[in-house]
Design a protein around this motif. Structure first.
Motif, PDB file in Angstrom:
ATOM      1  N   SER A 182       0.827  -1.207   0.000  1.00 57.56           N
ATOM      2  CA  SER A 182       0.000   0.000   0.000  1.00 57.56           C
ATOM      3  C   SER A 182       0.863   1.259   0.000  1.00 57.56           C
ATOM      4  O   SER A 182       0.507   2.248  -0.625  1.00 57.56           O
ATOM      5  N   VAL A 183       2.018   1.214   0.689  1.00 54.19           N
ATOM      6  CA  VAL A 183       2.925   2.363   0.678  1.00 54.19           C
ATOM      7  C   VAL A 183       3.385   2.653  -0.746  1.00 54.19           C
ATOM      8  O   VAL A 183       3.411   3.812  -1.194  1.00 54.19           O
ATOM      9  N   GLN A 184       3.725   1.607  -1.483  1.00 53.04           N
ATOM     10  CA  GLN A 184       4.141   1.780  -2.871  1.00 53.04           C
ATOM     11  C   GLN A 184       3.001   2.361  -3.708  1.00 53.04           C
ATOM     12  O   GLN A 184       3.214   3.247  -4.544  1.00 53.04           O
ATOM     13  N   ALA A 185       1.782   1.884  -3.478  1.00 55.82           N
ATOM     14  CA  ALA A 185       0.635   2.361  -4.245  1.00 55.82           C
ATOM     15  C   ALA A 185       0.336   3.820  -3.928  1.00 55.82           C
ATOM     16  O   ALA A 185       0.056   4.624  -4.834  1.00 55.82           O
ATOM     17  N   VAL A 186       0.397   4.162  -2.639  1.00 48.49           N
ATOM     18  CA  VAL A 186       0.136   5.548  -2.244  1.00 48.49           C
ATOM     19  C   VAL A 186       1.195   6.478  -2.816  1.00 48.49           C
ATOM     20  O   VAL A 186       0.887   7.550  -3.354  1.00 48.49           O
TER      21      VAL A 186
END
Length: 519
Positions: A182-186
């Motif tokens: 999710s960090v990568q997506a955000v």
């Protein structure tokens, strides 16, 4: 929560339209400047004429069209350099709105900025003009609101997300999942947002690079001269206080009076500022919950924080349908924060939470729309785009992921009702991917020789903590006026005590006695 100014114009006409009267100008533009010192190479800007006329053509939303149709308002455009180091280069324009002094003993202009960053000064002045017209302030000062560069009616405007993209962004709660994926997506979303701002905004990176407070105060000095004022009278709310103290630092000899209400702490970096703001919202939620539990039908029974979390956390996985949209966790908490800005909205928040307990979300969605400035047709003001763009150019980006996680934990501690119950995310925001370098750093302003400012600070201000006002008053060699209340900013909002103190200061320079408090 980390991701938070006629005498060359010989006449003024009044045009009656459908029962409304709207001020309009003669055919000849008004030239009052240049007045006061003019920086080298800027004579044509400081001495330009303003062509005042009807305000409706400046409206960028239905809300603005309604506000700009009020009696006695007139609007114009101010030309300024995009880059003050290249005054013969590209120019941009700022939208101006004015309500002239209603008395004969006019002092000058009072420039108003409502903060944000990203909020419209034209809208603020339009809303204040009627209530203040017959007061001492309205009788002695032309009330002037300006949309800072990139905002509202100013051209070009900051453009990052389309209306549809903004709706989709609000409905997506991925940022609350702290997993690596999710960090990568955000971060990819934030990188794309920054790129869209540069691609979609006219003049692209050049505009983004010259959008900050550094340029806004230079624009404001041009406006001061064009309006015919040798010295500036200024009222700034919230982030508008930063514009005020930055102007005082840049143009110390051009200041007559500064009212700074709802102060930002000039020394705090982005992370510290947001955590302090979280502390304010946490305290305001507790005040709201105490009020709510005194009502017979409060939806926050028992521990109010736990009760609130039980209502909003399920939205992370199961948003509630509201027409053809969904109420996300982000919208529910944003709507809550909007209502916490003033206790006058507490009943609306109570209704919204009651509805949510019953599986509906129209009131919380309406509050979130208010915060995001989404109108009934689905169109957005560019406030949120401008907020990010100005913050990214004004302050250093936060790159340290450990610092980001730590700040999220601290935010959850000081505002536990806003704790989503997920692991803290280390995702960096758009400023980490901004295509131009920031132009300012947090610091105490150097205001030697500037007349003392009047700083107003509210004890339970949810957005700008009281202590920040205490510190700014000291930094500005000014005087603190304390308002005991639960709202964000207060001057010219109906409190007789605060308004009288502010009027005396603006009109004759009288500061309140040390320790003055209003309730």
């Amino acid at each position: 929560m980390l991701s938070v100014e006629r005498y060359l114009a010989l006449a003024t006409c009044v045009l009656a339209l459908g029962g409304l009267t709207t001020a309009c100008s003669s055919d000849q533009p008004e030239q009052k400047g240049p007045v006061g010192p003019v920086p080298q190479g800027l004579d044509r800007f400081y001495g330009q004429a303003l062509d005042w006329g009807e305000c409706e053509p400046y409206a960028t939303s239905g809300t603005a069209r309604s506000a700009f149709g009020a009696e006695g308002l007139e609007c114009a455009r101010l030309s300024v350099p995009l880059d003050y180091t290249e005054p013969d280069g590209t120019t941009i324009s700022l939208g101006l709105l004015r309500h002239e002094a209603t008395g004969d003993d006019r002092i000058g202009s009072l420039l108003v900025n409502p903060g944000g960053p990203g909020a419209s000064g034209m809208m603020s002045a339009a809303s204040m003009a009627g209530p203040t017209a017959d007061t001492e302030i309205g009788q002695r000062f032309d009330l002037v609101g300006f949309d800072p560069r990139g905002i509202g009616a100013s051209e070009p405007a900051i453009e990052c997300l389309t209306d549809e993209e903004r709706d989709a962004d609000r409905a997506d709660d991925i940022e609350y999942d702290g997993s690596s994926r999710s960090v990568q997506a955000v971060e990819q979303q934030q990188r794309e947002f920054a790129a869209k701002c540069a691609q979609r905004t006219e003049h692209g990176k050049d505009m983004l690079a010259h959008l900050g407070t550094r340029e806004v105060v230079q624009d404001m000095d041009v406006l001061r001269s064009v309006l015919g004022d040798r010295k500036l009278n200024y009222l700034g709310y919230s982030y508008g206080t930063r514009i005020g103290y930055t102007y005082a630092e840049r143009f110390p000899g051009n200041v007559r009076s500064l009212v700074l209400d709802g102060a930002l702490d000039p020394e705090q970096d982005t992370v510290e500022s947001l955590v302090s703001q979280g502390e304010g919202f946490g305290a305001s939620f507790e005040e709201f919950a105490t009020w709510c539990q005194e009502q017979s039908d409060c939806p926050l029974s028992g521990n109010p924080t736990t009760a609130y979390q039980d209502l909003v956390r399920p939205l992370l996985d199961d948003p509630v349908d509201v027409g053809d949209r969904v109420l996300s966790y982000d919208d529910a908490t944003t709507g809550t924060v909007q209502a916490l800005y003033s206790e006058r909205m507490w009943p609306q928040l109570k209704t919204g939470l009651t509805e949510l307990s019953q599986g509906t979300g129209s009131t919380l969605m309406a509050l979130a729309d208010m915060y995001n400035q989404r109108d009934s047709s689905g169109g957005y003001a560019n406030t949120q785009d401008a907020f990010v763009a100005i913050r990214c150019i004004d302050d250093p980006p936060v790159e340290d992921k450990t610092k980001i996680r730590r700040a999220q934990r601290r935010y959850a501690e000081v505002a536990p009702f806003l704790d989503p119950g997920t692991r803290p995310s280390a995702a960096r925001d758009a400023c980490a991917f901004w295509p131009v370098e920031h132009t300012s750093e947090p610091h105490l302003p150097d205001v030697d020789g500037v007349p003392p400012a009047l700083v107003v600070s509210t004890t339970n201000d949810p957005a700008t903590p009281y202590q920040a006002g205490v510190q700014l008053a000291e930094a500005m060699n000014g005087r603190l006026l304390t308002f005991e209340g639960d709202q964000h900013t207060v001057f010219l909002q109906g409190n007789q005590c605060v308004d009288q103190v502010g009027a005396r200061y603006l009109i004759d320079g009288t500061l309140p006695q040390e320790g003055k408090r209003c309730t």
